[in-house]
Enzyme design. Structure first.
Site, PDB file in Angstrom:
ATOM      1  N   LYS A  85     -34.351  -2.651 -29.871  1.00  0.00           N
ATOM      2  CA  LYS A  85     -35.371  -1.848 -30.704  1.00  0.00           C
ATOM      3  C   LYS A  85     -34.753  -0.997 -31.575  1.00  0.00           C
ATOM      4  CE  LYS A  85     -38.963  -1.182 -26.630  1.00  0.00           C
ATOM      5  NZ  LYS A  85     -39.413  -0.241 -25.879  1.00  0.00           N
TER       6      LYS A  85
ATOM      7  N   TYR B   8     -47.855  -5.722 -28.757  1.00  0.00           N
ATOM      8  CA  TYR B   8     -48.139  -4.789 -27.764  1.00  0.00           C
ATOM      9  C   TYR B   8     -49.649  -4.828 -27.284  1.00  0.00           C
ATOM     10  CZ  TYR B   8     -43.564  -2.707 -27.088  1.00  0.00           C
ATOM     11  OH  TYR B   8     -42.190  -2.501 -26.881  1.00  0.00           O
TER      12      TYR B   8
ATOM     13  N   PHE C 225     -50.204   6.148 -25.722  1.00  0.00           N
ATOM     14  CA  PHE C 225     -49.187   6.164 -26.549  1.00  0.00           C
ATOM     15  C   PHE C 225     -49.124   4.843 -27.380  1.00  0.00           C
ATOM     16  CE2 PHE C 225     -48.154   4.677 -22.345  1.00  0.00           C
ATOM     17  CZ  PHE C 225     -47.333   3.109 -22.640  1.00  0.00           C
TER      18      PHE C 225
ATOM     19  N   ARG D  45     -34.922  -7.447 -16.444  1.00  0.00           N
ATOM     20  CA  ARG D  45     -35.575  -6.098 -15.875  1.00  0.00           C
ATOM     21  C   ARG D  45     -34.540  -5.268 -15.356  1.00  0.00           C
ATOM     22  NH1 ARG D  45     -40.319  -4.678 -18.546  1.00  0.00           N
ATOM     23  NH2 ARG D  45     -40.304  -3.580 -16.901  1.00  0.00           N
TER      24      ARG D  45
ATOM     25  N   THR E 106     -38.250   2.341 -17.363  1.00  0.00           N
ATOM     26  CA  THR E 106     -38.756   2.509 -18.908  1.00  0.00           C
ATOM     27  C   THR E 106     -38.101   3.717 -19.238  1.00  0.00           C
ATOM     28  OG1 THR E 106     -40.793   1.284 -17.992  1.00  0.00           O
ATOM     29  CG2 THR E 106     -40.962   2.629 -19.918  1.00  0.00           C
TER      30      THR E 106
ATOM     31  N   ARG F  49     -30.688   1.037 -20.419  1.00  0.00           N
ATOM     32  CA  ARG F  49     -31.363   1.980 -20.958  1.00  0.00           C
ATOM     33  C   ARG F  49     -30.820   3.348 -20.371  1.00  0.00           C
ATOM     34  NH1 ARG F  49     -37.476  -0.594 -19.417  1.00  0.00           N
ATOM     35  NH2 ARG F  49     -37.997  -0.997 -21.861  1.00  0.00           N
TER      36      ARG F  49
ATOM     37  N   ASN G 273     -36.443   3.695 -25.854  1.00  0.00           N
ATOM     38  CA  ASN G 273     -35.466   3.310 -24.703  1.00  0.00           C
ATOM     39  C   ASN G 273     -34.597   2.118 -25.055  1.00  0.00           C
ATOM     40  OD1 ASN G 273     -37.703   1.651 -24.724  1.00  0.00           O
ATOM     41  ND2 ASN G 273     -38.416   2.171 -22.649  1.00  0.00           N
TER      42      ASN G 273
ATOM     43  N   HIS H  60     -36.248  -4.053 -25.078  1.00  0.00           N
ATOM     44  CA  HIS H  60     -37.650  -4.551 -24.282  1.00  0.00           C
ATOM     45  C   HIS H  60     -37.229  -5.601 -23.742  1.00  0.00           C
ATOM     46  CE1 HIS H  60     -41.709  -6.237 -23.917  1.00  0.00           C
ATOM     47  NE2 HIS H  60     -41.095  -7.431 -24.285  1.00  0.00           N
TER      48      HIS H  60
ATOM     49  N   GLU I 175     -44.451 -14.273 -25.320  1.00  0.00           N
ATOM     50  CA  GLU I 175     -43.512 -13.234 -26.178  1.00  0.00           C
ATOM     51  C   GLU I 175     -42.622 -14.274 -26.773  1.00  0.00           C
ATOM     52  OE1 GLU I 175     -41.989 -10.142 -23.749  1.00  0.00           O
ATOM     53  OE2 GLU I 175     -44.090  -9.312 -23.852  1.00  0.00           O
TER      54      GLU I 175
HETATM   55  P1  GDP Z   1     -41.369  -1.553 -20.051  1.00  0.00           P
HETATM   56  O1  GDP Z   1     -41.917  -2.940 -19.563  1.00  0.00           O
HETATM   57  O2  GDP Z   1     -40.201  -1.137 -19.331  1.00  0.00           O
HETATM   58  O3  GDP Z   1     -41.036  -1.644 -21.581  1.00  0.00           O
HETATM   59  O4  GDP Z   1     -42.401  -0.552 -20.168  1.00  0.00           O
HETATM   60  P2  GDP Z   1     -44.186  -0.734 -20.479  1.00  0.00           P
HETATM   61  O5  GDP Z   1     -44.471  -2.124 -20.545  1.00  0.00           O
HETATM   62  O6  GDP Z   1     -44.856   0.108 -19.583  1.00  0.00           O
HETATM   63  O7  GDP Z   1     -44.300  -0.091 -21.886  1.00  0.00           O
HETATM   64  C1  GDP Z   1     -43.910  -0.543 -22.948  1.00  0.00           C
HETATM   65  C2  GDP Z   1     -43.168   0.612 -23.925  1.00  0.00           C
HETATM   66  O8  GDP Z   1     -43.987   1.291 -24.147  1.00  0.00           O
HETATM   67  C3  GDP Z   1     -41.980   1.189 -23.338  1.00  0.00           C
HETATM   68  O9  GDP Z   1     -40.909   0.276 -23.309  1.00  0.00           O
HETATM   69  C4  GDP Z   1     -41.939   2.334 -23.860  1.00  0.00           C
HETATM   70  O10 GDP Z   1     -41.144   2.310 -25.033  1.00  0.00           O
HETATM   71  C5  GDP Z   1     -43.360   2.734 -24.309  1.00  0.00           C
HETATM   72  N1  GDP Z   1     -43.957   3.800 -23.271  1.00  0.00           N
HETATM   73  C6  GDP Z   1     -44.033   3.368 -21.918  1.00  0.00           C
HETATM   74  N2  GDP Z   1     -44.653   4.520 -21.404  1.00  0.00           N
HETATM   75  C7  GDP Z   1     -44.834   5.301 -22.415  1.00  0.00           C
HETATM   76  C8  GDP Z   1     -45.130   6.734 -22.556  1.00  0.00           C
HETATM   77  O11 GDP Z   1     -45.580   7.421 -21.513  1.00  0.00           O
HETATM   78  N3  GDP Z   1     -45.039   7.414 -23.662  1.00  0.00           N
HETATM   79  C9  GDP Z   1     -44.752   6.961 -24.662  1.00  0.00           C
HETATM   80  N4  GDP Z   1     -44.529   7.660 -25.741  1.00  0.00           N
HETATM   81  N5  GDP Z   1     -44.102   5.686 -24.630  1.00  0.00           N
HETATM   82  C10 GDP Z   1     -44.139   5.011 -23.758  1.00  0.00           C
END
Ligand code: GDP
Length: 136
Positions: free
Chosen positions: A12, A52, A60, A88, A94, A105, A115, A118, A129
């Site tokens: 990222k 996304y 968010f 993962r 996350t 991370r 973070n 992805h 994807e």
């Molecule tokens: P991942 O699969 O671990 O990347 O997590 P998710 O699919 O749940 O979320 C996608 C991305 O959205 C994450 O990698 C974060 O960059 C962002 N994200 C997730 N939860 C939050 C949150 O509560 N606040 C904010 N600002 N970003 C979030």
């Protein structure tokens, strides 16, 4: 039994910006992943919204899409046995504050939004994807 899988990984903007591209790639290589395809690109906000779209109802979502389109990213296809789950695990939770020691991370992530990486979360999403970024 072997179960060779492909998964999509993204380095990222926060990590590319800090020059961590090679260091993060080495984490994948030293953990037995093969990087079979990669490119460094900058995507538009609308491409990020498309990528996304599963998150479009989340509070968010707008910030997330602005962020992913804010600077260069490196998109890669990673290959390994059980690559999706293995990636993962290597990425960690996350929220970098909750990620286990040794994960990408934990090492490089700055916050829940910045973070650093992805990774696809299922076989179905990996296919979607990979096709999103590498359409051939
Ligand atoms: P991942 O699969 O671990 O990347 O997590 P998710 O699919 O749940 O979320 C996608 C991305 O959205 C994450 O990698 C974060 O960059 C962002 N994200 C997730 N939860 C939050 C949150 O509560 N606040 C904010 N600002 N970003 C979030």
């Amino acid at each position: 039994m072997s179960n060779l899988e492909k998964t999509l990984s993204i380095i990222k903007p926060d990590a590319v910006e800090r020059g961590l591209e090679n260091e993060i790639k080495n984490q994948f290589l030293s953990n037995g992943f093969e990087i079979t395809n990669e490119k460094k690109i900058k995507i538009s906000k609308s491409e990020a919204e498309d990528f996304y779209k599963v998150h479009q109802t989340k509070p968010f979502y707008n910030d997330l899409c602005s962020y992913l389109s804010s600077g260069p990213i490196v998109v890669m296809i990673l290959e390994k046995n059980n690559a999706i789950l293995a990636n993962r695990k290597l990425m960690g939770a996350t929220d970098p504050n909750k990620a286990e020691e040794g994960t990408i991370r934990k090492k490089y992530g700055l916050s829940i939004d910045k973070n650093s990486v992805h990774g696809s979360d299922s076989l179905e999403n990996a296919k979607i994807e990979i096709n999103f970024f590498f359409k051939d």
